[in-house]
Design a protein around this motif. Structure first.
Motif, PDB file in Angstrom:
ATOM      1  N   GLN A  25       0.831  -1.200   0.000  1.00  0.00           N
ATOM      2  CA  GLN A  25       0.000   0.000   0.000  1.00  0.00           C
ATOM      3  C   GLN A  25       0.869   1.256   0.000  1.00  0.00           C
ATOM      4  OE1 GLN A  25      -3.263  -0.124  -0.048  1.00  0.00           O
ATOM      5  NE2 GLN A  25      -4.125   1.668   0.927  1.00  0.00           N
ATOM      6  N   LEU A  26       1.909   1.229   0.826  1.00  0.00           N
ATOM      7  CA  LEU A  26       2.806   2.381   0.896  1.00  0.00           C
ATOM      8  C   LEU A  26       3.488   2.615  -0.446  1.00  0.00           C
ATOM      9  CD1 LEU A  26       4.544   1.750   4.325  1.00  0.00           C
ATOM     10  CD2 LEU A  26       2.984   3.594   3.781  1.00  0.00           C
ATOM     11  N   LYS A  27       3.836   1.507  -1.068  1.00  0.00           N
ATOM     12  CA  LYS A  27       4.534   1.606  -2.348  1.00  0.00           C
ATOM     13  C   LYS A  27       3.644   2.244  -3.398  1.00  0.00           C
ATOM     14  CE  LYS A  27       8.213  -1.351  -3.620  1.00  0.00           C
ATOM     15  NZ  LYS A  27       8.678  -2.689  -3.953  1.00  0.00           N
ATOM     16  N   ILE A  28       2.387   1.812  -3.390  1.00  0.00           N
ATOM     17  CA  ILE A  28       1.446   2.351  -4.372  1.00  0.00           C
ATOM     18  C   ILE A  28       1.396   3.861  -4.264  1.00  0.00           C
ATOM     19  CG2 ILE A  28      -1.022   2.529  -4.831  1.00  0.00           C
ATOM     20  CD1 ILE A  28      -1.169  -0.487  -4.222  1.00  0.00           C
ATOM     21  N   PHE A  29       1.464   4.357  -3.031  1.00  0.00           N
ATOM     22  CA  PHE A  29       1.377   5.794  -2.822  1.00  0.00           C
ATOM     23  C   PHE A  29       2.746   6.466  -2.834  1.00  0.00           C
ATOM     24  CE2 PHE A  29      -2.747   4.924  -0.415  1.00  0.00           C
ATOM     25  CZ  PHE A  29      -3.480   5.098  -1.569  1.00  0.00           C
ATOM     26  N   ASN A  30       3.774   5.739  -3.279  1.00  0.00           N
ATOM     27  CA  ASN A  30       5.136   6.287  -3.285  1.00  0.00           C
ATOM     28  C   ASN A  30       5.546   6.742  -1.895  1.00  0.00           C
ATOM     29  OD1 ASN A  30       6.056   5.936  -5.839  1.00  0.00           O
ATOM     30  ND2 ASN A  30       5.160   7.833  -6.611  1.00  0.00           N
ATOM     31  N   ALA A  31       4.989   6.117  -0.872  1.00  0.00           N
ATOM     32  CA  ALA A  31       5.272   6.579   0.491  1.00  0.00           C
ATOM     33  C   ALA A  31       6.249   5.665   1.197  1.00  0.00           C
ATOM     34  CB  ALA A  31       3.984   6.681   1.294  1.00  0.00           C
TER      35      ALA A  31
END
Lengths: 592, 599
Positions: A234-240
């Motif tokens: 999920q974090l990756k999807i948001f570049n976070a």
């Protein structure tokens, strides 16, 4: 506030002491052996001092009386006495080594016995309290408590408790030995001794508070890491995810600073202790030196006292290091006591439930803490086999209703009655024997496919395959190389959402519960699979009670009773036709 | 050894601090040893002076004693502060490093890495490494420096004693520890394994408590935990016993060697080679001097444990990072799948077969089909989680050059074709830029243990409350949030407890709407929602997309709003079986017709 804290502290300390009994005497044995070891130490130093004295100052009376007759005899007497003492010294050293070994083994084993016992009890209690409790506490937090939390008690039982006992025994024995010989040195030791605990308490108070904060931080860190790893995609999807690296670094740094804060106090306390010890050993040495100079005291005794002086402070110094373990233990114990002191559920053995079932909710009400009522004045009856549907907008209380029927949530007022018997926490597990449950997101365990269906390693292959067929998964399983033995991952990785849901359904068909409760079972599924599953469920409902939360209304057309919830209240009940003619919420929804 | 060296390399930034700590440590140890020796010498001197009546200078030794006492106490304090600070700096660095290395591996290795196990690795293994400097490296350095000094000092009195003690130091500091090291290697690996197994079982079991209770397996679960505990403590107890045995033997050696030294010095005392003051000093020195090597046994026992933990960490770090050859910035444009075939590394059958598809900029596309038809795979690939196109050919090229094409031969055989955005191969696009361009709401979305606002800020880190409220309104969750006492600042528990499934779903849609991406992808957005909400939210999403001029890709199996879509793609078992507009499909596609007659 402080009074309450004091009370709490006492409760925690009492609890910790009470746990000793689960070591079955191992701890007491360890302490007894350790104390004996300390007493032998006094004898050992005496022997060493005597031996040194013997070789440095060969007895003058002996040499005077014997020098005339035979000098060889003197030498042999001296030599044989040296040998004798040396032998005795060797024996004492061996004894002490053995005592140390057994004492250590007993104390560690005892601590492990206690910890294993606490873990079983805690886990058992959590399963009694059920999901309502574990959800509010957080599963990462609880598993950390169950593992590292309990393990941090080891040093309390195996380290701190024995040292406390040694602090009482060994210095006292040394004082008793020293006073008759040299009361001045004895006095120095006696005066400095009480200052040790005094300083420790002074410093300990502050450390205790810091330690509590540290424990909370550790736990927060634990759940934070799990959270990050579970949500990494999920974090990756948001570049976070890169941003989160900085957060991890910050948390770790904070953790280090926090721990340093605690250790600073611990180091300071041992600094004070060592300083005290050094000063008084130096004092003793100086006093002895001058008394020797004036011939007030025998060299052998002076040497003995000098050798004993560091040993006098040794238990206190150990206490200094173990005090840290004590505080860590007490803080961990606070959380344990909090769980374990919840009122226990007393299971009734007799209140068994037998089919056929009739379940009714009578004036049931429930509210989550800090939220408005989840359910208000609910009266529903599920009286015989058939399909019951619960519908309503999300947040209308459907899931809470299901939790209540399963006994996971106890109504704040009103009750759930099964066959004229109120459902309580006490008979919940009897009741659950007859229930099956599927959640919105199917739970998939790490293990084989067959294990996931039978939830046991002893399964019958044909029954598993039959269940898979009913759930519409058989053809998928055939494409797998290892068939029902295929491993599937946590959170159903490797299975699509629909497949995971069908797996959960196969679980139900395998176990054949009398009452089946489904929480939106087909919400992930495409039409085809949904049809397969809906007809399976309908077939199942012919002989069993099936309660289903549904969003897609066409799946519930054939339901025996449809219950419509709105904001925690039952607003309509009836069959599809009845509700349509009633022209209320349901009719509106169908005609959208 | 390799692991050992790698660890040392990782610790490099802390090395100056660590060396300074070691130096202080040596000084402290030596001060402590000298203190007792000088004290013994002093009182013997006084005793002799007393009996013989000679006047002596007792000021100098008394001053030395005081000085040593202060050096010892202050040195210990300073040394502890310094070494622990260095350790925590190193730990934070390691944790940070490990997360950094882990980040590119997920979700590529999703199936092999279990989160419970990962947690155990992150926390326990890194915490185990705190032993590495303090209890492994430091004692070794201290022993290496101080043993020669002590032996040199002893040699002044008697070379024999110096040799005897050197041997004793070697036995206590090296021989016995090595024996116990060998005895505990396997056990400590077992311990480390059981430790993480326990964590994993506890995390999974407590998370699945409802299922365990309903299916009456809580008892067998508890039994299995008790079993693991028993095994775990069994192994630990065996380690304790090895350790205790070692301590006992070393105790014996220390005291026996003091006695031996005394007896060895006796002849020299009678010949006058050694005076009695020195004899007492030497005996006491010998007794305390073992402090230089006293931490060595523990050091060598912890060494295998630290190395086992480190090896486990490196095992994750060393996993092959999925190929990332992305360098280009993304350009706004159409997305094309060209003859695209794809299979996951662990699957034998392809999940997507010969996909040809184009999604024009600003287009609204729906993908429908049965579960397992490959819809989610199709959109997940757009996020760049698995290598495609040119990335794969570059893998093959490098593998072929290494003359070891076996492992990737199957992958290349199954994976064909390419995905392009504005005619640029997807795998050439930089990931960060790609994910700025495309936003996805996946089915495995995760709600973090944080406030509602924090969860929303993940999608847009500088989102204002105004923006957050606006998107919450679009997904019909604003009433719920504003009804909460703390509103947007309400803390969400583990896995979003406190939110119903539908609410969590809506929060995730809200996250997506906050992204200012050119392409929004929604994987089953209305799963778990009732019809009323479903319709309203879809309508809001469509309006939002239109206003923001975003492309929209929706995976669904509900007939909702399909007529408003520009294109509908029907998938079956990894293939596209039909595509076209609503009006094209409604008359000539069976599956589509069935889907429409459905509420």
């Amino acid at each position: 506030m402080t009074e309450k804290n004091e009370q709490q502290k006492k409760q925690v300390n009492d609890w910790l002491k009470y746990q000793k009994k689960y070591a079955h005497g191992k701890l007491s044995r360890a302490i007894a052996l350790g104390s004996l070891n300390g007493l032998l130490m006094i004898i050992q130093t005496a022997m060493l001092a005597y031996l040194i004295d013997l070789v440095i100052f060969p007895s003058e009376d002996l040499s005077l009386t014997n020098s005339l007759s035979n000098s060889v005899t003197t030498e042999s007497i001296l030599f044989s006495e040296t040998t004798l003492i040396s032998m005795a010294l060797v024996a004492v050293i061996f004894c002490r080594a053995a005592l140390g070994y057994f004492s250590e083994c007993y104390s560690r084993r005892g601590a492990m016995d206690i910890k294993a016992n606490i873990r079983s009890r805690l886990l058992n209690r959590l399963f009694q309290f059920g999901p309502a409790y574990t959800q509010t506490k957080g599963s990462a937090k609880l598993s950390h408590l169950l593992h590292q939390g309990i393990d941090s008690l080891e040093d309390y039982f195996a380290g701190y408790l024995p040292v406390i006992a040694y602090c009482a025994v060994i210095p006292l024995a040394i004082l008793i030995a020293v006073f008759p010989i040299d009361w001045q040195s004895g006095l120095i030791l006696l005066i400095t001794a009480p200052m040790v605990p005094f300083f420790m308490i002074l410093i300990g108070h502050k450390a205790q508070r810091l330690n509590q904060e540290h424990w909370a931080k550790l736990q927060r860190m634990s759940s934070h890491f799990l959270d990050i790893i579970q949500g990494l995609t999920q974090l990756k999807i948001f570049n976070a995810s890169r941003r989160e690296i900085a957060a991890v670094k910050k948390i770790s740094d904070d953790y280090g600073d926090e721990t340093m804060g605690i250790l600073k106090i611990a180091f300071l306390s041992s600094f004070v202790l060592e300083f005290l010890a050094s000063i008084s050993i130096a004092l003793v040495a100086v006093v002895l030196g001058f008394r020797l100079y004036y011939g007030d005291v025998d060299y052998v005794f002076a040497l003995w006292v000098l050798l004993l002086a560091p040993e006098f402070y040794l238990p206190f110094r150990q206490l200094g290091t173990q005090y840290h373990a004590k505080m860590a233990g007490v803080t961990a114990a606070e959380d344990l006591v909090e769980v374990l002191s919840q009122p226990q559920v007393h299971y009734s053995l007799e209140e068994k439930f037998t089919a056929p079932f009739s379940i009714s909710l009578v004036q049931a009400e429930f509210a989550y803490p800090d939220r408005s009522n989840a359910l208000t004045q609910v009266n529903i009856e599920f009286s015989s086999q058939g399909l019951y549907a619960v519908i309503g907008e999300s947040g209308s209380g459907k899931s809470t209703l299901i939790d209540m029927v399963l006994g996971f949530v106890q109504p704040d007022s009103g009750q759930v009655v099964v066959n004229n018997q109120p459902l309580t926490a006490a008979n919940r597990d009897h009741w659950l024997k007859h229930c099956g449950w599927i959640s919105q997101q199917a739970q998939v365990f790490y293990g084989s496919l067959a294990f996931n269906i039978a939830l046991s390693d002893n399964y019958q292959d044909d029954l598993v395959i039959e269940a898979l067929e009913k759930a519409g998964l058989a053809s998928f399983v055939q494409t797998l190389e290892q068939g029902i033995e295929s491993e599937i991952g946590e959170d159903g990785a490797g299975l699509s959402g629909g497949q995971a849901q069908r797996l959960a359904l196969a679980r139900v068909f395998y176990h054949q519960p009398d009452v089946l409760i489904l929480d939106e079972p087909t919400s992930h599924l495409d039409q085809q699979t949904e049809q397969i599953i809906t007809s399976s469920i309908n077939a199942y409902a012919e002989n069993h009670i099936v309660i289903v939360i549904a969003h897609r209304l066409h799946t519930v057309i054939d339901a025996k009773k449809i219950i419509v919830l709105e904001q925690g209240k039952v607003i309509e009940t009836g069959t599809h036709q009845e509700l349509l003619s009633h022209d209320g919420y349901y009719a509106q929804q169908v005609n959208v | 050894m390799k692991v050992f060296i790698r660890l040392i390399c990782l610790l490099k930034p802390q090395l100056p601090l660590m060396l300074l700590g070691a130096l202080l440590s040596v000084i402290t140890v030596l001060a402590n040893i000298s203190l007792l020796a000088v004290s013994g010498w002093f009182i013997t001197l006084m005793a002799i002076a007393g009996t013989t009546g000679i006047t002596v200078n007792y000021f100098t030794p008394a001053a030395i004693i005081r000085f040593l006492a202060i050096v010892r106490t202050a040195g210990r304090y300073a040394e502890r502060m310094l070494t622990h600070r260095a350790t925590f700096n190193a730990l934070a660095h390691l944790r940070h490093y490990f997360y950094q290395q882990l980040e590119p591996l997920l979700p590529y290795y999703r199936i092999n890495l279990r989160s419970g196990d990962l947690l155990a690795r992150l926390q326990q293994d890194i915490d185990n490494l705190d032993n590495f400097y303090l209890r492994v490296l430091l004692p070794i350095v201290v022993a290496l420096i101080s043993v020669p000094i002590v032996c040199y000092a002893l040699a002044i009195f008697s070379p024999t004693i110096a040799w005897v003690m050197l041997a004793a130091f070697l036995i206590v500091g090296l021989v016995f520890p090595v024996i116990s090291y060998l005895a505990s290697t396997i056990l400590s690996q077992e311990k480390s394994h059981l430790e993480s197994h326990l964590t994993e079982e506890l995390v999974n079991g407590i998370g699945a408590i409802k299922t365990l209770l309903v299916y009456q397996v809580s008892i067998s679960y508890q039994r299995s935990i008790a079993n693991i505990t028993k095994q775990y403590y069994g192994v630990r107890y065996r380690l304790v016993k090895i350790n205790a045995r070692l301590t006992a033997i070393i105790f014996l050696l220390i005291h026996l060697s003091a006695l031996a030294c005394l007896l060895l010095l006796l002849p020299q005392l009678s010949t006058g080679e050694v005076d009695s003051k020195s004899l007492v000093a030497v005996i006491l020195l010998v007794l305390v001097s073992f402090e230089t090597v006293s931490s060595m046994p523990l050091a060598l026992q912890l060494l295998p444990q630290s190395l086992a933990s480190a090896a486990r960490l490196f095992a994750i770090i060393d996993k092959e990072i999925p190929v990332d050859i992305g360098v280009e910035r993304v350009k706004h444009g159409d997305i094309h799948f060209e003859n695209f075939t794809f299979s996951y590394p662990e699957k034998k059958t392809p999940s997507l077969i010969d996909i040809n598809l184009s999604i024009k900029a600003g287009e609204k596309v729906a993908i429908i089909g049965a579960s397992g038809a490959g819809k989610s795979t199709l959109v997940n690939l757009l996020m760049g989680f698995w290598p495609t196109g040119q990335a794969l050919s570059s893998i093959n090229a490098s593998f072929n050059s290494l003359t070891n094409p076996s492992s990737n031969a199957t992958e290349s055989k199954n994976n064909k074709g390419r995905i392009t955005i504005a005619d640029c191969d997807l795998s050439l696009i930089e990931h960060e830029s790609l994910r700025q361009h495309i936003a996805l709401m996946s089915q495995q979305g995760h709600i973090f243990e944080a406030s509602i606002a924090d969860n929303l800020r993940l999608a847009k880190h500088d989102a204002t409350h105004e923006e957050m409220r606006k998107v919450c309104q679009l997904v019909n969750i604003i009433d719920f949030i504003e009804g909460l006492p703390k509103g947007l600042d309400t803390w969400l528990g583990t896995s979003g407890a406190g939110l119903s499934g539908g609410q969590a779903q809506r929060l995730q849609i809200a996250q997506l709407l906050l992204r200012s991406a050119s392409v929004l992808i929604l994987d089953e957005p209305t799963k778990g929602l009732d019809r009323h909400n479903e319709e309203q939210i879809m309508r809001n999403i469509l309006a939002h997309v239109k206003q923001q001029q975003q492309s929209l890709l929706v995976i669904t199996h509900k007939p909702l709003m399909l007529e408003k879509m520009d294109k509908i793609i029907v998938m079956q078992q990894g293939e596209i079986v039909a595509q076209g507009s609503h009006s094209q499909l409604v008359n000539n596609n069976d599956y589509y017709q069935k889907l429409l007659n459905y509420f």
